[in-house]
Design a protein around this motif. Structure first.
Motif, PDB file in Angstrom:
ATOM      1  N   SER A   1       0.846  -1.186   0.000  1.00  0.00           N
ATOM      2  CA  SER A   1       0.000   0.000   0.000  1.00  0.00           C
ATOM      3  C   SER A   1       0.884   1.240   0.000  1.00  0.00           C
ATOM      4  O   SER A   1       2.119   1.155   0.091  1.00  0.00           O
ATOM      5  CB  SER A   1      -0.916   0.012   1.219  1.00  0.00           C
ATOM      6  N   TYR A   2       0.221   2.404  -0.081  1.00  0.00           N
ATOM      7  CA  TYR A   2       0.979   3.648   0.004  1.00  0.00           C
ATOM      8  C   TYR A   2       0.201   4.628   0.875  1.00  0.00           C
ATOM      9  O   TYR A   2      -0.897   5.066   0.503  1.00  0.00           O
ATOM     10  CB  TYR A   2       1.207   4.254  -1.387  1.00  0.00           C
ATOM     11  N   ASP A   3       0.758   4.947   2.033  1.00  0.00           N
ATOM     12  CA  ASP A   3       0.190   5.946   2.929  1.00  0.00           C
ATOM     13  C   ASP A   3      -1.301   5.685   3.180  1.00  0.00           C
ATOM     14  O   ASP A   3      -2.118   6.600   3.151  1.00  0.00           O
ATOM     15  CB  ASP A   3       0.396   7.346   2.345  1.00  0.00           C
ATOM     16  N   GLY A   4      -1.659   4.434   3.417  1.00  0.00           N
ATOM     17  CA  GLY A   4      -3.044   4.079   3.716  1.00  0.00           C
ATOM     18  C   GLY A   4      -3.883   3.761   2.495  1.00  0.00           C
ATOM     19  O   GLY A   4      -5.053   3.362   2.630  1.00  0.00           O
TER      20      GLY A   4
ATOM     21  N   PRO B   1      -0.254  -4.522  -5.687  1.00  0.00           N
ATOM     22  CA  PRO B   1       0.768  -3.747  -4.987  1.00  0.00           C
ATOM     23  C   PRO B   1       0.992  -2.408  -5.688  1.00  0.00           C
ATOM     24  O   PRO B   1       1.158  -2.357  -6.907  1.00  0.00           O
ATOM     25  CB  PRO B   1       2.006  -4.638  -5.069  1.00  0.00           C
ATOM     26  N   ILE B   2       0.950  -1.311  -4.933  1.00  0.00           N
ATOM     27  CA  ILE B   2       1.052   0.018  -5.542  1.00  0.00           C
ATOM     28  C   ILE B   2       2.175   0.824  -4.905  1.00  0.00           C
ATOM     29  O   ILE B   2       2.647   0.511  -3.801  1.00  0.00           O
ATOM     30  CB  ILE B   2      -0.281   0.792  -5.419  1.00  0.00           C
TER      31      ILE B   2
ATOM     32  N   GLY C   1       4.129  11.851  -8.476  1.00  0.00           N
ATOM     33  CA  GLY C   1       3.084  11.745  -7.460  1.00  0.00           C
ATOM     34  C   GLY C   1       1.916  10.887  -7.876  1.00  0.00           C
ATOM     35  O   GLY C   1       0.917  10.796  -7.144  1.00  0.00           O
ATOM     36  N   TYR C   2       2.027  10.241  -9.042  1.00  0.00           N
ATOM     37  CA  TYR C   2       0.933   9.396  -9.528  1.00  0.00           C
ATOM     38  C   TYR C   2       1.055   7.983  -8.947  1.00  0.00           C
ATOM     39  O   TYR C   2       2.175   7.463  -8.788  1.00  0.00           O
ATOM     40  CB  TYR C   2       0.948   9.318 -11.054  1.00  0.00           C
ATOM     41  N   LEU C   3      -0.067   7.384  -8.675  1.00  0.00           N
ATOM     42  CA  LEU C   3      -0.083   6.008  -8.187  1.00  0.00           C
ATOM     43  C   LEU C   3       0.245   5.065  -9.340  1.00  0.00           C
ATOM     44  O   LEU C   3      -0.318   5.179 -10.432  1.00  0.00           O
ATOM     45  CB  LEU C   3      -1.458   5.661  -7.604  1.00  0.00           C
ATOM     46  N   ILE C   4       1.131   4.133  -9.089  1.00  0.00           N
ATOM     47  CA  ILE C   4       1.526   3.163 -10.102  1.00  0.00           C
ATOM     48  C   ILE C   4       1.503   1.758  -9.496  1.00  0.00           C
ATOM     49  O   ILE C   4       1.550   1.592  -8.274  1.00  0.00           O
ATOM     50  CB  ILE C   4       2.941   3.446 -10.656  1.00  0.00           C
ATOM     51  N   ALA C   5       1.431   0.768 -10.344  1.00  0.00           N
ATOM     52  CA  ALA C   5       1.480  -0.623  -9.902  1.00  0.00           C
ATOM     53  C   ALA C   5       2.921  -1.061  -9.722  1.00  0.00           C
ATOM     54  O   ALA C   5       3.788  -0.714 -10.536  1.00  0.00           O
ATOM     55  CB  ALA C   5       0.772  -1.525 -10.905  1.00  0.00           C
TER      56      ALA C   5
END
Length: 349
Positions: free
Chosen positions: A263-266, A321-322, A328-332
């Protein structure tokens, strides 16, 4: 004791008893039989027979049309093509089945014997004499209905009943030997570095776009050309994701077997395809962090690895999984942790 004084306690008091006999009435028996128009008018009888033949013929046409629609209008991978194929199959099969049903009802009401019969109660197994009488009644009924004399009607009925099963038997048989490669369900188009995008706009998602409690329906970022292709529809269906931002302190399980953080920051991402029968899970309850499948009420805990807490599903939702890229974009980080969707013979759990 005066006449108006009540009797003392313990004194017997007898009341006069009256007997009433049950009123009986005579058995009305079977009402007088009323002849139908088809019983008295040969022209009406023949006209109804033609109507029934036409209904059976309509059923035959519907069955043949269903087979033509199945082979001529195949789903082409687009929503419109799938919808057209489904509608044509449904309508033609309905015509075939309704033709048989309406013909049978009209035949029973207008041509078959409608004489009333009374069968007295008897033991479970009738005597030989009664059984012979019952068989004779059936024989008389067949004779009275005139089935033996109505060759066209018999032919129409047999044709309709013989053709209708083909409407579902042919598609079923033709699927034998089809594509049974389950390996395609083990992988999706998610790969390392693929950006998460909003469904259906395709706009990439930044981690800063999401606040605690936010929910987003997610697809992989793709080019417009690929999103317009037939392949995209199939691949998108396997890759859909539900993204939720939790309070990091509420997350109880969010690590791979190797100890990596997924995860990332929740922000957690899980497959939207229920592990029971593949329905889309999208009903999120913010207070409990539970995700509900609307089809059969399987419930998953988003704060604990999307594990099953209720319902028929027998395994957790696969996690995507990210991470976050330099923009700053969410990626896999990679593909899903395990195959998406229901269990199959190579994966029992």
């Amino acid at each position: 004791m005066s006449e108006n004084q009540n009797p003392s306690v313990g004194q017997d008091v007898t009341a006069s008893s009256t007997t009433t006999s049950t009123e009986r009435f005579a058995d009305p028996g079977v009402p007088e039989h009323k002849l139908r128009l088809t019983d008295t008018d040969p022209a009406a009888n023949k006209r109804n027979e033609r109507i029934i033949v036409l209904l059976f013929a309509l059923s035959c046409v519907g069955a043949i049309a269903s087979l033509v629609a199945y082979f001529a209008v195949r789903p082409d991978g687009t929503t419109e093509g799938t919808r057209l194929s489904t509608v044509l199959l449904g309508v033609t099969m309905a015509i075939s089945l309704l033709g048989i049903g309406f013909a049978a009802i009209h035949w029973a009401k207008s041509l078959m014997s409608d004489h009333e019969h009374v069968d007295e109660r008897h033991e479970l197994r009738s005597s030989t004499e009664v059984r012979e009488v019952a068989v004779q009644h059936l024989t008389d009924g067949v004779e009275d209905s005139g089935i033996g004399r109505r060759g066209v009607l018999k032919g129409a009925a047999v044709s309709a009943l013989a053709l209708f099963p083909l409407t579902f038997a042919v598609p079923l048989i033709s699927s034998v030997g089809g594509d049974w490669d389950v390996a395609k369900f083990k992988h999706t188009i998610w790969k390392r570095g693929t950006r998460l995008a909003y469904d259906p706009s395709g706009r990439p998602i930044k981690a800063s776009d999401l606040t605690v409690g936010s929910v987003a329906h997610v697809i992989p970022e793709a080019t417009e050309e690929y999103m317009a292709s037939h392949e995209w529809i199939t691949e998108k269906a396997k890759a859909v994701v539900l993204l939720v931002r939790l309070n990091p302190a509420d997350i109880r399980s969010d690590q791979s077997p190797a100890g990596e953080t997924w995860s990332y920051d929740g922000i957690v991402a899980y497959s939207k395809i229920c592990t029971h029968v593949g329905c889309p899970v999208a009903l999120y309850e913010q207070q409990t962090h539970h995700l509900l499948c609307p089809c059969h009420q399987s419930t998953f805990d988003m704060a604990d690895g999307a594990k099953v807490v209720f319902g028929p599903a027998n395994r957790a939702l696969p996690q995507l999984p990210i991470a976050v890229d330099d923009g700053g974009y969410l990626i896999a980080q990679d593909d899903f942790s395990e195959p998406v969707g229901p269990s199959f013979w190579e994966r029992l759990k």
